[in-house]
Structures are given as structure tokens and as C-alpha cells.
Design an enzyme around this catalytic site. Sequence first.
Site, PDB file in Angstrom:
ATOM      1  N   VAL A   1      20.582  32.684 -12.401  1.00 42.79           N
ATOM      2  CA  VAL A   1      20.063  33.400 -11.235  1.00 42.79           C
ATOM      3  C   VAL A   1      20.485  32.707  -9.948  1.00 42.79           C
ATOM      4  O   VAL A   1      20.853  33.341  -8.951  1.00 42.79           O
ATOM      5  CB  VAL A   1      18.528  33.516 -11.315  1.00 42.79           C
ATOM      6  CG1 VAL A   1      17.962  34.118 -10.038  1.00 42.79           C
ATOM      7  CG2 VAL A   1      18.128  34.356 -12.518  1.00 42.79           C
ATOM      8  N   ALA A   2      20.477  31.370  -9.959  1.00 41.48           N
ATOM      9  CA  ALA A   2      20.888  30.626  -8.772  1.00 41.48           C
ATOM     10  C   ALA A   2      22.373  30.770  -8.508  1.00 41.48           C
ATOM     11  O   ALA A   2      22.810  30.824  -7.356  1.00 41.48           O
ATOM     12  CB  ALA A   2      20.532  29.147  -8.946  1.00 41.48           C
TER      13      ALA A   2
ATOM     14  N   GLU B   1      22.890  37.016  -5.310  1.00 42.72           N
ATOM     15  CA  GLU B   1      22.394  38.394  -5.284  1.00 42.72           C
ATOM     16  C   GLU B   1      22.669  39.077  -3.949  1.00 42.72           C
ATOM     17  O   GLU B   1      22.832  40.288  -3.883  1.00 42.72           O
ATOM     18  CB  GLU B   1      20.880  38.421  -5.559  1.00 42.72           C
ATOM     19  CG  GLU B   1      20.502  38.141  -7.003  1.00 42.72           C
ATOM     20  CD  GLU B   1      20.306  36.654  -7.262  1.00 42.72           C
ATOM     21  OE1 GLU B   1      20.691  35.859  -6.388  1.00 42.72           O
ATOM     22  OE2 GLU B   1      19.784  36.300  -8.337  1.00 42.72           O
TER      23      GLU B   1
ATOM     24  N   ASP C   1      53.789  58.306  12.765  1.00 40.31           N
ATOM     25  CA  ASP C   1      54.557  59.481  13.150  1.00 40.31           C
ATOM     26  C   ASP C   1      54.689  59.482  14.670  1.00 40.31           C
ATOM     27  O   ASP C   1      53.968  58.767  15.375  1.00 40.31           O
ATOM     28  CB  ASP C   1      53.832  60.739  12.661  1.00 40.31           C
ATOM     29  CG  ASP C   1      54.698  61.981  12.781  1.00 40.31           C
ATOM     30  OD1 ASP C   1      55.913  61.836  12.963  1.00 40.31           O
ATOM     31  OD2 ASP C   1      54.149  63.095  12.685  1.00 40.31           O
TER      32      ASP C   1
ATOM     33  N   ASP D   1      49.506  63.119  11.247  1.00 43.23           N
ATOM     34  CA  ASP D   1      48.650  64.282  11.432  1.00 43.23           C
ATOM     35  C   ASP D   1      49.127  65.500  10.663  1.00 43.23           C
ATOM     36  O   ASP D   1      48.402  66.473  10.539  1.00 43.23           O
ATOM     37  CB  ASP D   1      48.517  64.654  12.904  1.00 43.23           C
ATOM     38  CG  ASP D   1      49.863  64.920  13.563  1.00 43.23           C
ATOM     39  OD1 ASP D   1      50.890  64.862  12.848  1.00 43.23           O
ATOM     40  OD2 ASP D   1      49.898  65.190  14.770  1.00 43.23           O
TER      41      ASP D   1
ATOM     42  N   ASP E   1      52.943  64.130   6.299  1.00 44.82           N
ATOM     43  CA  ASP E   1      52.514  62.731   6.282  1.00 44.82           C
ATOM     44  C   ASP E   1      51.596  62.412   5.106  1.00 44.82           C
ATOM     45  O   ASP E   1      51.362  61.243   4.798  1.00 44.82           O
ATOM     46  CB  ASP E   1      51.749  62.393   7.576  1.00 44.82           C
ATOM     47  CG  ASP E   1      52.619  62.527   8.811  1.00 44.82           C
ATOM     48  OD1 ASP E   1      53.808  62.177   8.729  1.00 44.82           O
ATOM     49  OD2 ASP E   1      52.109  62.974   9.846  1.00 44.82           O
TER      50      ASP E   1
ATOM     51  N   GLU F   1      21.775  25.061  -4.736  1.00 45.67           N
ATOM     52  CA  GLU F   1      20.726  25.330  -5.716  1.00 45.67           C
ATOM     53  C   GLU F   1      21.168  24.907  -7.119  1.00 45.67           C
ATOM     54  O   GLU F   1      20.394  24.299  -7.882  1.00 45.67           O
ATOM     55  CB  GLU F   1      20.380  26.823  -5.688  1.00 45.67           C
ATOM     56  CG  GLU F   1      19.785  27.273  -4.350  1.00 45.67           C
ATOM     57  CD  GLU F   1      19.710  28.797  -4.247  1.00 45.67           C
ATOM     58  OE1 GLU F   1      19.849  29.465  -5.294  1.00 45.67           O
ATOM     59  OE2 GLU F   1      19.518  29.314  -3.134  1.00 45.67           O
TER      60      GLU F   1
ATOM     61  N   THR G   1      16.327  33.621   2.129  1.00 44.92           N
ATOM     62  CA  THR G   1      17.182  32.772   2.954  1.00 44.92           C
ATOM     63  C   THR G   1      18.663  33.083   2.777  1.00 44.92           C
ATOM     64  O   THR G   1      19.474  32.712   3.620  1.00 44.92           O
ATOM     65  CB  THR G   1      16.932  31.284   2.643  1.00 44.92           C
ATOM     66  OG1 THR G   1      17.246  31.038   1.259  1.00 44.92           O
ATOM     67  CG2 THR G   1      15.489  30.911   2.892  1.00 44.92           C
ATOM     68  N   ASP G   2      19.021  33.727   1.675  1.00 43.74           N
ATOM     69  CA  ASP G   2      20.416  34.127   1.513  1.00 43.74           C
ATOM     70  C   ASP G   2      20.713  35.412   2.272  1.00 43.74           C
ATOM     71  O   ASP G   2      21.650  35.482   3.065  1.00 43.74           O
ATOM     72  CB  ASP G   2      20.750  34.326   0.029  1.00 43.74           C
ATOM     73  CG  ASP G   2      20.986  33.004  -0.688  1.00 43.74           C
ATOM     74  OD1 ASP G   2      20.813  31.956  -0.040  1.00 43.74           O
ATOM     75  OD2 ASP G   2      21.322  33.029  -1.879  1.00 43.74           O
TER      76      ASP G   2
END
Length: 906
Positions: A284-285, A289, A331, A640, A644, A709, A737-738
Site C-alpha cells: 500500500v505504501a 494511490e 497546412d 482543416d 488533412d 514510507e 499528504t500525497d
Amino acid sequence: MTALVIPYPARSAAETARALRTDVSNGLSGAEVSERLARDGPNTLAKAAPASALKILLHQFQSLMVALLIAAGGVALALGERVEAGAILVVILLNAAIGFVTEWKAAAALDGLRKQAVSLARVVRDGRDHQVETADLVAGDVVLLSEGDRVHADGRVVEQARLQVDEAALTGESLPVAKSADPVLDTGAALGDRTSMVHRSTAVTAGRGRFIVTATGPRTEIGRIGTLIAGVAAHGTPLEAKLAELSRALLVIVLALCLVIILVGWLRGNALLYMVEVGISLAVAAVPEGLLAVTTMTLAIGMQRMARMNALVRRLPAVESLGSTTVICTDKTGTLTRNEMTVRAYDVAAGRYEVTGAGYAAAGEFTRDGNAVDIGHDEPLGLALRIGALCNDARVDRSGEVATALGDPTEAALIVAAEKAELELADLARAYPRIAEIPFDSDTKLMVTVHATPEGTHVAYVKGAPAEVLKASVLVLGAGGTASSSQTDRARIEAANEALGSSALRVLGLAHRVLPDGFVEADLTRDLTFVGLVGSTDPLRDGVKATIATCRAAGIRTVMITGDQEATAAEIARQLDLDVGPDGTAFKTVHSRDLAGLDDAGWLAVVADAAVFARVSPEHKLRIVDALQRRGNVVAMTGDGVNDAPALRKADIGIAMGIRGTEVAKDAADMVITDDDFATIVGAVEQGRVIVSNILRFIHYLFSCNLAEIVTMFAAVMIGWPMPLGVMQILWLNLVTDIFPAMALALEPSDPDVMARPPRDPEQPLMTPAFAWLIVWQGLLLAGCTLAAFAVGMEWYGVGEEGLRHAVTIAFMTLAMTQVVHAFSARSRRRSAFTANLFTNAWLWGATAACIGLQLAAVYVPLLRQVLHTVPLTMADWGVVGLGALTPFVVIELVKFGQAWVRPAG
């Protein structure tokens, strides 16, 4: 005026088709026409629909990181950690929801640009006019055309009166093409030379006519190009590929660490179930995530910024591709130029006059040698203006916010030039009413109108190809009046014509003749008096030269790919400085004939030093883009037209024009410039670079924090200490905090020199050795301070259950505050945090306040204390936390200060 004749007045579509098999030929035998009609069905060319909601939603789950999160959540659920599993699920759903909403909105916004589709066509069926759905047209239908109509299918022209069609969307030619009912028997004729055919998606600019449908759906020229588009495989962006590569590497590292820690811990005598739980916490660390959520948000924010700058991104991950762009293939017509003819010069008896202003706005003046002139005292110039305005079937529509041309753009430009001289078309028409005309003919290359004069006589006004007008003239209007045309006069006119043409101007000759009584048609094109020349151009877009210069300074090469003539394209390139590289290297202009028969090596060689490709086909555009990509470039293609579209799909990022762009071009493109302004691309490139920089910023932040971590947990196990963090505390850190500081870093404003740096090497991985080392040593620094704080906590409070809970809380708060402060260092790898930019990112300060508030709640709110297993801290504890949080920041800033002595900040 010649009346139109309905060729098949009372036949059904099926009967018309049978007649067509023997009556219509355009270089095809009767059998070939029959086969084409027999195999061709209803029009099936449909615009590409936006991605479905389900497809967009599924796309959000196609990620290695998401798979890891699902696996981690499943293991946590199996171990009874329902809260942890639920939190992981929330992150997954949040990421999917963000991506779904942003991409769905982008697709919905693009639908608003679909304004050029024509849904109804006028056809003759059973002898009567009908309006039918375009999709219901079949081969053999007789379709009526009038000025301003869109052509709904490919077909053979059977009747026409001054019929002209703008085929710029298909061929790249900026000037309308005169259509004829006479067959073109050359089976190898280029698309632009098939004057007896009309093609789907082109527009009628003048005249009227009828054509018989010979092809619909995939059998049309657009359908053929659509087949090319379908053959170009979809591809991911450079960021997608690099994030996938990084994810795979991360997966290997995570699995290896989990196996090592489980094995080592078990061999050291710890229970296997306990070590499995430790391994899960490390997994998980290790999985950031916040990476997917913040990546999606960064791209979405970049898309929103671009939308405010009139650049609409159809596909969310494509936002970043411009940041790595090394070549822009563009173009000319409607992209570098305005697709609006403008008169630039008149050459008459008194000399050459320049005309200022641009487009169809009647603002400008006439100058000679830099000085303004009084038109009223220059009869030859006044006569030239009157001829151009009256020998004319166009008009300028000023009912909208922007003036537009109805009819031939060159003729509209002549009207505007007269208006700049304060000659109103309505007044001229009343004073010189038209009584007869000879429409422009592609053989004679002349147009003649006959007018009654205020004096009661009749005059013929003539305009056309300079050589043809001069050939029909026996007199010349000179400075001293009308005189016989001499060799000297002709040489001067021919030299003036060449001078105007070499300036990339389209030149027309102007002449007149006072007609005798009882004149006949032959009198209208003989014994003319040559009045002068007029040169017009399709003007460059405002600021396009500066835009290209900015791209050059940013290390981005611009290549013009056009269907225009070689001389015109080369002159446009010279005006824009496209033919000169950043180091002064001369780039060349390449004609399509030079591309015939090239092998792969030849294509690689020709794209290396070409600034312009002229008279190219859609196949050529594909090969050019492919060759540039094979030389290691990240290619952006602007355009356009339908021609193209294949190259737009093939390019790393296709950029279509929103106003003049065809539906096919928009559907093939990754981004649509809604204002059709080439200069908008500069802002898009800058935003692309900012996005890449911000992605690297939060990768730097996330990976260094998550490494801290991992190292904290891994080192504690290897040393034999108790676990310094609980599983829920790790997940809390990753979610709080992330994500918040990382999202704030995603909103980091542009660096002042972002467009003065070369593009990021498209072959360079996101994780270079230098970048990886930066993450490693800073992650180790953060982990070291956390472990030191944990050691102090164990020393102060012991390793009993309550004491260990206190020590773990100190370590938890230290690591959290260390990561919050580290976000300020992660804003730049080299530039000090203590600069003028310290307060430019208000979002980062807001994220810092939010994180501090949540961390305080984690130790002072009873419910959170119960979930996170924390305890309130003393002032001494906070002193340890503060010292641990500030130490990494001070060390990193000192390292930056030392680096500044040996290399510039950046």
C-alpha cells in the site's frame, strides 16, 4: 443569360442511373461507370460519434496502478481490514469519476463544433424537386446546386452556369475551381483538375448547376480518404507509454520488496500472518494511490486552460503531447493564411499602387512610394477599380460580426478594394447598369460584362488572365492617355506581371472597350484597351510569423504541407522565415513530383531538411508524418480539410480547425482550435510543457514521499524495531499528504522560460538516472528523519503498548509534516524555494493548511484517533516533529544552493 436544361426531366432515380451508364463519362468507360454505380450504395459516410459513456468509463479502469489497488484492497478485505479496502475502493472510483466527467465533457463540447454538416439536399426525382436527407442520396440522383450550397456526394456535372466550387477542404487549393460539363478524358488527371466532377464536402462559391451522383459513402473521394484514416492505428501519447513503463517497473519493485520483507521477517522468527500484514502495508505504501488521480486532474486542468485559450482537447491524455512536440506540420490555406483574398497592388499607367488592409473589412488606403494618394485625381486607377467592382458576381456580406465573401473570394476582394477608394458597389451599379455578360470561361480565361454609361453609350469591362487580356488589347491606357500598344508597353506590362507574381500574388488583367452601336458578342473580346493589373493574395494570419518564431526559439520545427503551387508556397515560407533553421540552416521546398517513387530511406532523407511540401496528396502527408516520426520526432499536425484527416490521425497529436475545419478533420484530430488561429498553438504548446513539468513535479513528490514510507517500514523490520506506522496510517498519508500537495503542484504556473527551452527528448524516460537518484536520496532523507523521531519516541515512552502507540504517533506526524514541507522543495529541482515564486501558487498554500488541519484532527479528534490509533502529543513531542520536518527541507535547499554555483537555476 443561358437557361438551364434539365437533362432527365421525368425519370426516376433508377432510370436516371441507367441513362447515366451510357451518357456520363469522366475518363471511365461505360462498363466502368456501370460497375461503379452497381456497387455503390446509399451514403454511409457518417461522422465519428463521441466515445460512449461506457467506453470512457472502462478506459479509466485500464491501468496497472488501478489493478494494484484492487489487489491490495482484496487482500485487505480478506484480512478483515474493511475500512482499508473501502478507502482503496473510494480512490479507484474517484479517479474513474474524474476521468469520466472530464472526457465526457470534452466529447460533448466537441459536438457543439459540428456546424458544417449538411443534412438536406435538393434532388430531381420523378421530374420534381425534392429535399431529401443527405444520407438518402443514391447513385443516379440528379442534385441541384446553387451558390452557397455544400456538395453532398461525388458526381458528374451535366449542366452549369458559371459554376465554381471551393475545393480547398479536399485539395488544399485556396481558389475556387470553375466547373464544366465537358468531360475530362485524362484518366490520370489530378483531383484538382477534374473540372467535370464535383465532390462531397466542397462548397459552391458562384453560379449554379446540376450533377448526377456517381458515388456516395466510402466510394467518394472523402470516403477514400476515410479509408486511409481507418487504416491508421490509434496510438497512445508519450506520457501514457512512459507512465505504463514506470508502472511496470514499480510493480516489480513492490513485489520484490514484499517478498523480501515477508521472507526476512519470517526467518527472523515473526509470525507468517503478521509478516503478510506487513507486506500488505508495504504494498500500500509503495503504490502511489494519488498518482492516477493527480495525473488525471493535471491533464483535465490543462485541458480546461487550453479550452479557455480556444483549444479544445477531445482526448484527455493527449493534452501533454504538445509538451514533447518537436515538429509541427501545418497546412497553409486557412491555417497560416486567413482564406480571405485581399487586393495588395494595382499596376496602371501611373505606376504601382500598394493597398493596405486585410480581409473583407473596408479599411485601408492606397499608397505610392509610401505616400497616400488621392484616387479622385487618378483616372486610370479609378477605371481599374470600377472594372474590378463591376465585372464581378460576388458580394460581401457584412450582416454578421465578421464580413464574409459570397461568391469568388478574388472578386469579393476587388469589391473591397473599390470600397477602400470610397466607391460603393450599389452606386456604381446604378450609374453603370449591367445589360449583358460573358461568364468566365476556362478556355478564354476571360470574363466580360457590358454596361450602359451615364453618357448613353455602352462599355465592356473585362478581367482575366493577364496574358489573355493583353493578347486581346490593341490599345494601352498610359500616363498621357490611350495609345497604340507597342512592344515597349507589352514588355513593361509583362515585367510588372512577373514582379507581382513573384510576390506570391494572384494577378488579373483589366481592360475595357467603348462599344460601337449594334455591337455583337465578338466585339466584347477584341480591340480592347489594356488598363492595368491587380494583384491579390490570401493574407497571412495576424501574428503567425511571431508564432513560428516562438516555436523556433522553443526548438520546434515548423513544416508547411500544402496543395498549393510550389512558387506560392516557397514565397509564403520566405515571408514566414520557414526556410531558415534556428542555426541559419537553409531548408528547401519540395514538390510532390520529387516524392514519386521514394523508398523508406529516401523519405527519411527528404524530411530532414524540407520546410515546405507543395502539391502534395493525402498519401504524401501520411508518409511525411510517418518519416518524421521514424526520425524520432513527436509530430503535431494542424489542418482543416478532409485531405488533412489521415495525417491528423497518424500524427502524435492532430490539431484541427474548428470554424473552417471539416467534420472528418475534427473527428480525426486530438485537439480542435476553436478560433482557427494558428497562434493559439503557441499557448497550447506552452501548456503542454507546463503539464509535463507538473507531472514530473508530483512524480518527484509522490515517489520520494512513498519511498520514505517504504524505507521507514523496511528499515524498522530489518533493524528489528516494532512497526513505526500502522497500515491505516500509511493509507491516510497516501490519501491526505500525497494527494492534496501533489494536486497543488499540478497547478504550478508556467516558468518564465518554458518556451525558451528545447522540447523534452521524446525518447527520454520519465525516470532518468539523475531523476531517480534525486528521488532516492531525498526519500532516504525523509525516512531517516522519521526513523530518528520514532527512536526518540521509543526512548521517551518505551516499547510497551501505550508507549509504542505514542512513539508511532510521533513518527506518523513527523513523516506527514516532512512530506508537507517537502512539497515546497519539489516545486523545482534546482531553483530555491525562497524566490519570487514562493507565493505564486496559492493552491499549494491552501493544500498545506488543509494537510496541517487534517493531521491535527488525526491526533485530537476522538473518532480519528480511534481509527488511526494515535494519541495527543505534548509540546516536546511537537518539537521533535517540527525538527524532523524542517531538517530535510534545509538540507535540500542547501544542496540547491551549492548546485547554483556550478549551473544556472531552472
